[in-house]
Design an enzyme around this catalytic site. Structure first.
Site, PDB file in Angstrom:
ATOM      1  N   GLU A  15      -3.693  -9.386   4.104  1.00  0.00           N
ATOM      2  CA  GLU A  15      -4.401  -9.072   5.346  1.00  0.00           C
ATOM      3  C   GLU A  15      -5.526 -10.056   5.659  1.00  0.00           C
ATOM      4  OE1 GLU A  15      -3.424  -6.968   3.072  1.00  0.00           O
ATOM      5  OE2 GLU A  15      -2.720  -5.096   3.966  1.00  0.00           O
ATOM      6  N   GLU A  57       0.838  -1.213   0.000  1.00  0.00           N
ATOM      7  CA  GLU A  57       0.000   0.000   0.000  1.00  0.00           C
ATOM      8  C   GLU A  57       0.866   1.253   0.000  1.00  0.00           C
ATOM      9  OE1 GLU A  57      -2.242  -1.575   3.390  1.00  0.00           O
ATOM     10  OE2 GLU A  57      -4.045  -1.014   2.298  1.00  0.00           O
TER      11      GLU A  57
HETATM   12  N1  T1G Z   1       4.829  -7.419  11.690  1.00  0.00           N
HETATM   13  C1  T1G Z   1       5.637  -7.799  12.702  1.00  0.00           C
HETATM   14  N2  T1G Z   1       6.487  -8.859  12.643  1.00  0.00           N
HETATM   15  C2  T1G Z   1       6.513  -9.552  11.494  1.00  0.00           C
HETATM   16  C3  T1G Z   1       5.695  -9.216  10.381  1.00  0.00           C
HETATM   17  C4  T1G Z   1       4.836  -8.094  10.523  1.00  0.00           C
HETATM   18  N3  T1G Z   1       4.059  -7.693   9.528  1.00  0.00           N
HETATM   19  N4  T1G Z   1       5.956 -10.113   9.393  1.00  0.00           N
HETATM   20  C5  T1G Z   1       6.885 -10.962   9.867  1.00  0.00           C
HETATM   21  N5  T1G Z   1       7.222 -10.641  11.114  1.00  0.00           N
HETATM   22  C6  T1G Z   1       8.226 -11.286  11.939  1.00  0.00           C
HETATM   23  C7  T1G Z   1       7.861 -12.736  12.243  1.00  0.00           C
HETATM   24  O1  T1G Z   1       7.016 -12.786  13.374  1.00  0.00           O
HETATM   25  C8  T1G Z   1       9.226 -13.340  12.504  1.00  0.00           C
HETATM   26  O2  T1G Z   1       9.600 -12.911  13.807  1.00  0.00           O
HETATM   27  C9  T1G Z   1      10.127 -12.592  11.517  1.00  0.00           C
HETATM   28  O3  T1G Z   1       9.421 -11.380  11.178  1.00  0.00           O
HETATM   29  C10 T1G Z   1      10.406 -13.385  10.250  1.00  0.00           C
HETATM   30  O4  T1G Z   1       9.123 -13.760   9.727  1.00  0.00           O
HETATM   31  C11 T1G Z   1      -2.177  -1.606   7.089  1.00  0.00           C
HETATM   32  C12 T1G Z   1      -3.050  -3.827   8.360  1.00  0.00           C
HETATM   33  C13 T1G Z   1       7.254 -11.353   5.162  1.00  0.00           C
HETATM   34  C14 T1G Z   1       6.708 -13.429   3.887  1.00  0.00           C
HETATM   35  O5  T1G Z   1       0.700 -10.256   6.727  1.00  0.00           O
HETATM   36  O6  T1G Z   1       4.103 -13.176   5.486  1.00  0.00           O
HETATM   37  O7  T1G Z   1      -0.081  -4.519   6.686  1.00  0.00           O
HETATM   38  O8  T1G Z   1       9.930 -15.180  14.840  1.00  0.00           O
HETATM   39  O9  T1G Z   1       9.525 -16.234   9.894  1.00  0.00           O
HETATM   40  O10 T1G Z   1       9.417 -16.990   6.401  1.00  0.00           O
HETATM   41  O11 T1G Z   1      -3.234  -2.783   5.395  1.00  0.00           O
HETATM   42  O12 T1G Z   1       6.881 -12.928   7.572  1.00  0.00           O
HETATM   43  O13 T1G Z   1      11.880 -13.961  13.838  1.00  0.00           O
HETATM   44  O14 T1G Z   1      10.804 -13.112  15.953  1.00  0.00           O
HETATM   45  O15 T1G Z   1       7.601 -15.290   8.542  1.00  0.00           O
HETATM   46  O16 T1G Z   1      11.019 -15.157   5.577  1.00  0.00           O
HETATM   47  C15 T1G Z   1       0.354  -7.578   6.458  1.00  0.00           C
HETATM   48  C16 T1G Z   1       3.314 -11.183   7.289  1.00  0.00           C
HETATM   49  C17 T1G Z   1       0.335  -7.062   7.858  1.00  0.00           C
HETATM   50  C18 T1G Z   1       2.990 -10.256   6.126  1.00  0.00           C
HETATM   51  C19 T1G Z   1       8.621 -13.371   5.505  1.00  0.00           C
HETATM   52  N6  T1G Z   1       1.589  -8.302   6.195  1.00  0.00           N
HETATM   53  N7  T1G Z   1       4.647 -11.738   7.162  1.00  0.00           N
HETATM   54  O17 T1G Z   1       8.542 -14.771   5.695  1.00  0.00           O
HETATM   55  O18 T1G Z   1       9.992 -14.980   7.773  1.00  0.00           O
HETATM   56  S1  T1G Z   1      -1.179  -6.224   8.216  1.00  0.00           S
HETATM   57  C20 T1G Z   1       1.651  -9.622   6.390  1.00  0.00           C
HETATM   58  C21 T1G Z   1       4.912 -12.737   6.278  1.00  0.00           C
HETATM   59  C22 T1G Z   1      -1.096  -4.851   7.249  1.00  0.00           C
HETATM   60  C23 T1G Z   1      -2.162  -2.855   6.293  1.00  0.00           C
HETATM   61  C24 T1G Z   1      -2.356  -4.089   7.106  1.00  0.00           C
HETATM   62  C25 T1G Z   1       6.293 -13.311   6.340  1.00  0.00           C
HETATM   63  C26 T1G Z   1       7.209 -12.835   5.204  1.00  0.00           C
HETATM   64  P1  T1G Z   1      10.625 -13.841  14.670  1.00  0.00           P
HETATM   65  P2  T1G Z   1       8.996 -15.171   9.011  1.00  0.00           P
HETATM   66  P3  T1G Z   1       9.796 -15.557   6.323  1.00  0.00           P
END
Ligand code: T1G
Length: 701
Positions: free
Chosen positions: A124, A104
């Site tokens: 999301e 976004e």
């Molecule tokens: N926020 C906080 N921590 C996050 C995070 C996030 N969005 N994404 C990943 N982490 C942390 C995760 O907990 C782990 O922590 C580390 O990063 C590595 O993640 C306004 C409301 C990006 C594809 O849903 O899909 O934006 O265990 O093991 O396999 O509209 O992380 O190391 O302490 O998964 O390489 C939308 C979620 C949020 C993406 C990487 N975004 N993340 O995968 O590593 S809502 C998501 C993923 C939002 C807006 C809305 C995956 C990844 P730790 P990982 P990975």
């Protein structure tokens, strides 16, 4: 300048760089850093700006850890407005995965470029949310309503080239130096006098949407939403993008996002997101425990499970050798794999070429002497302890020192299997779920002598082959199958008490289970449980708990594979149909057992199915079989079709309230008998202290 956002001028371009490991999530510091950099850059002598990230990926979304806490300035909309209203052209330079708020943010830049391996997405919905920073308004303006709905209601990432075809990315860069390529692209835009292209300025002609399109899309979604509400709200947002102004559409999006972010469903799904990642961590493993390199794998046993497991490794590019007892069995095993891949190719999910590459990675042998170079051997033979011990003795003799010897057993004692070798430290359980090449759960079973580096290695290789791993100590059925016994028992006893198979299954499916317990039995084959019960001689079998299933098997009704089990199955569609013959059998059995049948409420069915899961889960925690309640949730979400909108059995228990769970179990003890209704001591303790399983997890982290 902020500690997580830097700014440097490269020729006539200002480069804003986010560096906030692990995924450059839009934390308060990142939002503040970007806003400050954009504001300051308005007054310097650069001609355009590039927004990019260091590390593994472009911004991967809002910082999920901030949800549920008081919002901190600047808000994401403030940052996005600054980008969109910048007097200078802004280019987003994407690598890795630009997801959620990250994508976004890119959509509020005037242009988007990406390296070919990059992906963009709005996931999301997988958190029970919707894009809350304009994604539901900007993507339809670029790609159209239907493409936007397909992308946002599924939440899967889109590869750069496809995103470019959709208009979501303006330029797919070549070369490996992202900054240099992005700066050059920005300079080209400046030199060519490219306008400040704002997505919000695009309007969609409502007449371009067929009448009834959105309602039709909503109805189709409802079938697969399994009670989740985010998909429905996304349709409303995209509908607003078509029929309203940008600002009015954003207002609709913000209102519905607020509804979702405070919903129990999203809380549950965010819990599941973090629980999955935490489950991969072993609490008492020393930091920096080394892992062993896995370059080649042996699978012992070419049955359905062995074939599926072999595919997991071939799919990850790891050579596999399948071991069978003779050439005929080996050919059959390799044939199962070939058939599975062929079906995937026919469904268009795999190219012929890729199938060929994967098949080339899979070889076969009937001679253990060929296993001298494997780094991991996984046994997937019959659930017979003697056969398993024989296999492990052979593996111990054939495999090199340091090779890991794993059993795919669902129930057997991995300690006893380890005793069949001289290397108990190298023995571990790797419990896959059928079909192994599809189901994501891998239960990693830690035997008493399993070495730390073996556990670290299996957790790592499990993630590499696309599995979600959870650690279990040794007990009958480990975490998942042990808990399942109570669930299956009550499903059966509910029949004797007066519920029909359809009433039991539909109550479970309305709760959100992918499939009700009796229908699952028919799918897997009632003969599997029948044989397991026959083989289990260490317990007295209570006739009330499985007499119907036993009777059905003895009548030749194995389930779907024989055309009938608890239900009859339509030969063409495999749709289940109630069978009066089974309902009569149930009535007769109940009479034989002196059970007076009665009307059973849906709530009683749900509580009798799911509270035994919670109760056994509490025992499993107390005994140290599972590390955390979240690990137990992960097992049920990824291995048993538990609805993610309920977060898993232990999260669900916290939502119901442990006091209420204990009270209901005590009520069942009074009305149904104490045999199967003894509240676990930990459950009683937490309930009496007004605590939750989440509290227990914090106190025992
Ligand atoms: N926020 C906080 N921590 C996050 C995070 C996030 N969005 N994404 C990943 N982490 C942390 C995760 O907990 C782990 O922590 C580390 O990063 C590595 O993640 C306004 C409301 C990006 C594809 O849903 O899909 O934006 O265990 O093991 O396999 O509209 O992380 O190391 O302490 O998964 O390489 C939308 C979620 C949020 C993406 C990487 N975004 N993340 O995968 O590593 S809502 C998501 C993923 C939002 C807006 C809305 C995956 C990844 P730790 P990982 P990975």
């Amino acid at each position: 300048m902020s500690s997580v956002v830097s700014y440097e001028v490269v020729k006539n371009i200002g480069v804003i760089k986010v560096d906030s490991p692990p995924v450059n999530a839009l934390s308060q510091a990142v939002r503040e850093g970007i806003l400050t950099a954009v504001q300051n850059a308005q007054n310097d002598d650069t001609e355009a700006l590039v927004l990019m990230c260091e590390g593994r990926t472009f911004i991967a979304g809002a910082d999920i850890t901030e949800f549920g806490k008081p919002p901190k300035e600047p808000s994401l909309p403030d940052v996005l407005t600054a980008l969109e209203n910048s007097s200078k052209l802004v280019v987003a330079a994407i690598h890795g995965t630009a997801l959620g708020g990250g994508f976004e943010t890119a959509l509020c830049c005037h242009y988007r470029c990406a390296i070919a391996s990059a992906k963009v997405g709005l996931p999301e919905v997988k958190l029970g949310l919707l894009p809350g920073a304009g994604g539901t308004q900007r993507v339809p303006r670029i790609a159209g309503a239907k493409a936007a709905l397909d992308m946002i209601t599924k939440g899967d990432p889109v590869a750069a080239n496809k995103a470019s075809d959709m208009g979501l990315i303006d330029e797919v860069l070549s070369g490996d130096d992202l900054q240099a390529a992005a700066v050059a692209y920005a300079q080209d835009l400046v030199e060519s006098g490219a306008p400040l292209k704002r997505v919000r300025d695009i309007t969609i002609d409502p007449a371009s949407i067929e009448p009834g399109f959105f309602d039709g899309y909503r109805k189709a979604l409802a079938k697969r939403a399994r009670g989740q509400i985010a998909q429905d709200r996304i349709v409303s947002c995209v509908e607003a993008a078509v029929n309203k102004s940008m600002d009015d559409g954003l207002a609709v999006e913000r209102e519905l996002f607020t509804e979702l972010v405070t919903s129990p469903q999203s809380r549950a799904m965010r819990h599941a997101f973090f629980a999955e990642r935490e489950a991969a961590k072993i609490k008492d493993l020393p930091k920096g425990t080394p892992v062993r390199e896995i370059k080649k794998v042996a699978i012992i046993g070419g049955g359905t499970m062995g074939g599926g497991i072999a595919m997991c490794f071939a799919n990850a590019g790891i050579p596999v050798v399948m071991v069978e007892i003779n050439d005929e069995a080996l050919e059959r095993g390799l044939g199962i794999i070939r058939k599975n891949y062929t079906i995937t190719v026919q469904k268009g999910r795999l190219s012929e070429q890729d199938m060929g590459k994967r098949m080339e990675l899979i070889s076969g042998t009937t001679d253990y002497a060929d296993l001298g170079d494997v780094d991991l051997a996984i046994e997937a033979v019959f659930e017979n302890p003697d056969i398993k011990k024989e296999v492990f003795a052979k593996l111990d003799a054939a495999c090199k020192p340091g090779a890991i010897l794993a059993s795919n057993t669902s129930y057997q004692d991995v300690n006893l299997i380890a005793e069949a070798t001289k290397r108990p430290q190298d023995v571990v359980g790797m419990h896959f779920f059928s079909p192994a090449n599809v189901m994501k759960l891998l239960e990693v079973v830690r035997a008493d002598k399993t070495a730390d580096d073996v556990l670290a290695t299996v957790m790592q290789i499990g993630k590499k082959i696309g599995k979600v791993c959870a650690l279990s100590r040794v007990c009958y059925g480990f975490i998942g199958n042990r808990m399942l016994q109570g669930y299956g028992r009550q499903a059966h006893m509910l029949l004797l008490d007066g519920a029909t198979p359809e009433q039991v299954d539909s109550a479970a499916e309305e709760f959100g289970m992918a499939m009700g317990p009796l229908a699952v039995g028919d799918l897997a084959g009632l003969d599997i449980g029948y044989k397991a019960r026959q083989a289990r001689t260490d317990v007295e079998h209570d006739p009330k708990t499985h007499c119907i299933a036993t009777a059905l098997v003895e009548m030749g009704r194995m389930g779907q594979k024989s055309g009938a089990g608890y239900y009859k199955y339509d030969a063409a569609t495999r749709a289940r149909q109630n069978d009066p013959e089974v309902e009569a059998l149930i009535r007769d059995k109940a009479k034989e057992l002196g059970i007076e049948q009665r009307e059973i409420s849906k709530q009683e069915i749900v509580d009798r199915l799911f509270f035994p899961l919670i109760n056994e889960g509490a025992l499993i925690l107390e005994e140290g079989i599972a590390q955390r309640p979240g690990d137990i949730d992960v097992v049920y979400l990824y291995g048993y079709g538990f609805p993610v909108a309920k977060g898993g059995p232990m999260f669900y228990a916290d939502e119901v309230g442990l006091k209420n769970v204990v009270a209901r179990i005590n009520e069942f003890a009074r009305t149904l008998g104490e045999d199967y209704w003894q509240p676990a001591p930990l459950l009683v303790k937490l309930a009496s202290e007004g605590k939750t399983f989440a509290d227990w997890a914090k106190e025992n982290s």
